[in-house]
Design a protein around this motif. Structure first.
Motif, PDB file in Angstrom:
ATOM      1  N   HIS A  63       0.800  -1.177   0.058  1.00 31.03           N
ATOM      2  CA  HIS A  63       0.222  -0.011   0.029  1.00 31.03           C
ATOM      3  C   HIS A  63       0.870   1.177   0.019  1.00 31.03           C
ATOM      4  O   HIS A  63       0.666   2.029  -0.702  1.00 31.03           O
ATOM      5  CB  HIS A  63      -0.854   0.064   1.175  1.00 31.03           C
TER       6      HIS A  63
ATOM      7  N   HIS B 154      -4.042   7.796  -0.455  1.00 29.98           N
ATOM      8  CA  HIS B 154      -4.506   6.463  -0.217  1.00 29.98           C
ATOM      9  C   HIS B 154      -5.529   5.957  -1.069  1.00 29.98           C
ATOM     10  O   HIS B 154      -5.525   4.767  -1.228  1.00 29.98           O
ATOM     11  CB  HIS B 154      -5.288   6.442   1.100  1.00 29.98           C
TER      12      HIS B 154
ATOM     13  N   CYS C 237      -4.577   2.388  -2.976  1.00 27.44           N
ATOM     14  CA  CYS C 237      -5.461   1.429  -2.913  1.00 27.44           C
ATOM     15  C   CYS C 237      -5.472   0.465  -4.173  1.00 27.44           C
ATOM     16  O   CYS C 237      -5.837  -0.709  -4.055  1.00 27.44           O
ATOM     17  CB  CYS C 237      -6.798   1.820  -2.543  1.00 27.44           C
TER      18      CYS C 237
ATOM     19  N   SER D   1      -2.256  -2.007  -3.681  1.00 23.76           N
ATOM     20  CA  SER D   1      -2.859  -2.941  -2.526  1.00 23.76           C
ATOM     21  C   SER D   1      -4.235  -3.762  -2.702  1.00 23.76           C
ATOM     22  O   SER D   1      -4.370  -4.889  -2.871  1.00 23.76           O
ATOM     23  CB  SER D   1      -2.847  -2.265  -1.325  1.00 23.76           C
ATOM     24  N   LEU D   2      -5.516  -2.935  -2.301  1.00 23.03           N
ATOM     25  CA  LEU D   2      -6.551  -3.440  -2.222  1.00 23.03           C
ATOM     26  C   LEU D   2      -7.032  -3.991  -3.432  1.00 23.03           C
ATOM     27  O   LEU D   2      -7.826  -5.136  -3.662  1.00 23.03           O
ATOM     28  CB  LEU D   2      -7.690  -2.220  -1.938  1.00 23.03           C
TER      29      LEU D   2
ATOM     30  N   LEU E 183     -13.603   1.098  -5.824  1.00 28.88           N
ATOM     31  CA  LEU E 183     -12.565   1.965  -5.793  1.00 28.88           C
ATOM     32  C   LEU E 183     -12.483   2.488  -7.291  1.00 28.88           C
ATOM     33  O   LEU E 183     -11.878   3.550  -7.494  1.00 28.88           O
ATOM     34  CB  LEU E 183     -11.281   0.778  -5.972  1.00 28.88           C
TER      35      LEU E 183
ATOM     36  N   THR F 123     -11.365   6.370  -7.499  1.00 28.41           N
ATOM     37  CA  THR F 123     -10.293   6.631  -8.418  1.00 28.41           C
ATOM     38  C   THR F 123     -10.369   7.146  -9.965  1.00 28.41           C
ATOM     39  O   THR F 123      -9.720   6.714 -10.615  1.00 28.41           O
ATOM     40  CB  THR F 123      -9.426   5.566  -8.510  1.00 28.41           C
TER      41      THR F 123
END
Length: 386
Positions: free
Chosen positions: A124, A190, A194, A197-198, A219, A223
């Protein structure tokens, strides 16, 4: 076994790096709003700067500088670079170089940020501050490094962010600086992180891409379309990442509007075969997927089971077959150890593990050979030590 382990204790994964200090301080600065207050104008500034700079990340850092999914003028290229770098996510040359490296090695040991291998937190944000990632190999981005203005921004990567922060202070005072600029910076951080990572942990996989990339609609909203991450990994050259009509991709809508007034052009679409999931996979993706499937079978345990049911002379014959003609093994394997995975067993497992693909048979064939070779190596090693 923990699927998302903590990063290995290696010197090049040391995230206690000086560049992490400003990152920590900007997070702490968010609490200065208790003293500056939260004005309505500052909140609107935060809202506007979030979306403007997210567009700089998605349309600039990612779709233009990293993947060249459309064309534009040198002036608008520089404007995109300024907006993108105002997020304090390092220079466009650094960002594009690291991202291109990520796609070459996604979710393998060479990946710069893989939750599968280095843990969720490291993928992340920790990787950004590791010593090994402090500099960028500009040889990876020769198409960008040829521009002197981009090289200047690379050397002075903080200038756009400091300039924007100063402007926010001049326009809306201390609340404008903290709430408008600092808050939006942390939010963009963040939301962007993400995707690394996410979006490799939570979501759905429509395509076999040889990695853990996933589509995540939440997301995608946060984004401006980047959350359709599995789509993107299936065809990286597309300016559009929401492949279906219902997959909201705000970045692409803005790019298409800009193309109407000829600010940008050459928006690359995803091929129809990709959208329909009818494309055959490349050798690299087939190989990675086959390795992932083969890893679900323990060759040591399989070899132990074979040794428990076969006499020595049959083990020797089986070992010779494994080493030379794997095609002859499957029937004999089923006879002596029906609980061992056959090719048909692996095909069933592959259909559970992967999205539908015309290359499924090739993945299974490759994985089957990998398992047979691994079992053969185990039997050979045991025979050598017997």
């Amino acid at each position: 076994m923990n699927r998302y382990p903590l990063p290995k204790a290696r010197d090049d994964h040391d995230i206690i790096y000086p560049s992490a200090i400003p990152f920590l301080l900007i997070h702490l600065a968010c609490f200065a709003a208790f003293w500056t207050g939260i004005s309505t104008s500052a909140l609107w500034l935060c809202f506007g700067l979030y979306w403007l700079r997210m567009f700089g990340v998605t349309a600039g850092y990612h779709r233009y500088f990293s993947h060249r999914t459309y064309t534009t003028s040198r002036a608008f290229q520089f404007l995109l670079a300024l907006i993108a770098q105002s997020t304090f996510q390092k220079s466009v040359l650094w960002w594009a170089a690291k991202h291109r490296h990520h796609h070459l090695h996604s979710d393998t040991e060479e990946d710069v940020h893989s939750p599968r291998l280095t843990g969720f937190v490291y993928s992340h944000l920790g990787w950004v501050f590791a010593r090994q990632h402090d500099t960028a190999d500009l040889g990876v981005v020769p198409d960008l490094a040829k521009y002197p203005e981009l090289r200047w921004l690379h050397r002075h990567e903080w200038v756009p962010g400091i300039a924007l922060g100063t402007l926010c202070w001049l326009v809306a005072g201390w609340s404008g600086l903290i709430v408008g600029f600092v808050w939006s910076t942390v939010l963009v951080y963040h939301a962007t992180f993400c995707i690394n990572s996410l979006a490799h942990v939570r979501g759905t996989q429509r395509y076999v891409t040889g990695d853990d990339s996933r589509n995540n609609p939440i997301l995608a909203i946060l984004t401006m379309g980047e959350g359709w991450h599995n789509n993107h990994h299936a065809f990286q050259s597309s300016a559009r990442q929401g492949f279906r009509w219902w997959e909201m991709d705000l970045t692409f809508y803005i790019l298409r509007a800009l193309s109407v007034v000829r600010v940008v052009g050459g928006l690359k679409p995803p091929p129809i075969a990709v959208i329909r999931n009818e494309q055959r996979l490349g050798a690299k993706i087939i190989g990675r997927s086959a390795t992932r499937l083969a890893e679900r079978y323990n060759p040591e345990r399989i070899a132990h089971s074979l040794r428990s049911v076969l006499p020595d002379y049959e083990l020797a014959a089986l070992l010779e077959a494994l080493e030379h003609t794997q095609e002859r093994v499957a029937a004999r394997w089923a006879e002596v150890a029906s609980h061992m995975p056959s090719r048909e067993d692996m095909l069933v497992e592959a259909r559970k593990l992967f999205a539908k693909t015309p290359s499924m048979e090739e993945i299974v064939d490759r994985a089957h050979r990998l398992v047979l070779h691994a079992v053969g190596r185990q039997l050979s090693a045991n025979a050598a030590t017997a």
